[in-house]
Design a protein around this motif. Structure first.
Motif, mmCIF file in Angstrom:
data_model
loop_
_atom_site.group_PDB
_atom_site.id
_atom_site.type_symbol
_atom_site.label_atom_id
_atom_site.label_comp_id
_atom_site.label_asym_id
_atom_site.label_seq_id
_atom_site.Cartn_x
_atom_site.Cartn_y
_atom_site.Cartn_z
ATOM 1 N N ARG A 178 8.761 28.217 21.376
ATOM 2 C CA ARG A 178 8.258 29.301 22.231
ATOM 3 C C ARG A 178 9.339 30.373 22.476
ATOM 4 N N LYS A 179 10.599 29.932 22.592
ATOM 5 C CA LYS A 179 11.689 30.871 22.807
ATOM 6 C C LYS A 179 11.872 31.759 21.589
ATOM 7 N N ASN A 181 9.530 32.646 19.528
ATOM 8 C CA ASN A 181 8.380 33.520 19.470
ATOM 9 C C ASN A 181 8.541 34.708 20.441
ATOM 10 N N ASN A 182 9.193 34.495 21.570
ATOM 11 C CA ASN A 182 9.362 35.547 22.565
ATOM 12 C C ASN A 182 10.409 36.565 22.156
ATOM 13 N N ASN A 183 11.277 36.275 21.177
ATOM 14 C CA ASN A 183 12.331 37.212 20.777
ATOM 15 C C ASN A 183 11.828 38.306 19.942
#
Length: 183
Positions: A178-179, A181-183
């Motif tokens: 998820r981290k 994907n958020n970048n």
């Protein structure tokens, strides 16, 4: 086969009006059908046949008893029959069973045999669970006892009332993805 011939009705010679027929059947009826579901029984059938130019209406009233085997004790017992059924035979260019109550027959059909209809009506009237009468009252009492019980509940369990709003823990591998994907 000879036993089943007495259930033949010559429809080609009948005029367009109502007719009444009575049949008495016993063990020979069930033996002639070469089936294993019912071996013994006796019943009477009153049939009202109403013929018109486009169809035949058959009203059956079957009453009597058949011998069944109890699913619980394997004892034999007599199951009473009191069946009222209706069947429509419509004239057509081909023979086909449209529904349980409507069947197409050919225009040039000379006779019909009602033995199969009688057997089908009897079998369909039998209970799914064949219980000797001495067990039926016991079974009914069990059903009444279970009437007040909850079988399914969609409310959250009472084990953790504080956890209603908190989310379940997330697997750390999914958290790392998820981290990314958020970048």
């Amino acid at each position: 086969m000879k036993e089943l011939q007495k259930y033949d009705i010559q429809i080609s010679s009948l005029e367009n009006k109502s007719y009444e027929f009575d049949f008495e059947s016993g063990d020979a009826f069930f033996e002639a059908l070469e089936q294993e579901l019912i071996q013994h029984g006796s019943f009477k059938t009153h049939l009202v046949l109403t013929k018109s130019s486009s169809m035949i209406l058959l009203n059956f009233h079957i009453h009597g008893t058949v011998e069944l085997i109890c699913d619980r004790s394997l004892d034999s017992f007599d199951e009473p029959l009191d069946i009222q059924e209706q069947l429509f035979l419509k004239y057509a260019d081909h023979a086909e069973e449209l529904t349980d109550e409507i069947e197409l027959i050919l225009w040039d059909t000379q006779q019909i045999n009602i033995a199969r209809y009688l057997f089908d009506f009897i079998v369909l009237s039998l209970p799914m669970k064949k219980l000797h009468p001495r067990f039926r009252e016991e079974e009914a009492n069990e059903d009444e006892e279970q009437e007040g019980k909850v079988v399914y509940r969609s409310e959250p369990s009472a084990e953790n009332p504080d956890d209603e709003t908190s989310e379940p823990p997330i697997d750390p591998r999914w958290e790392a993805l998820r981290k990314l994907n958020n970048n």
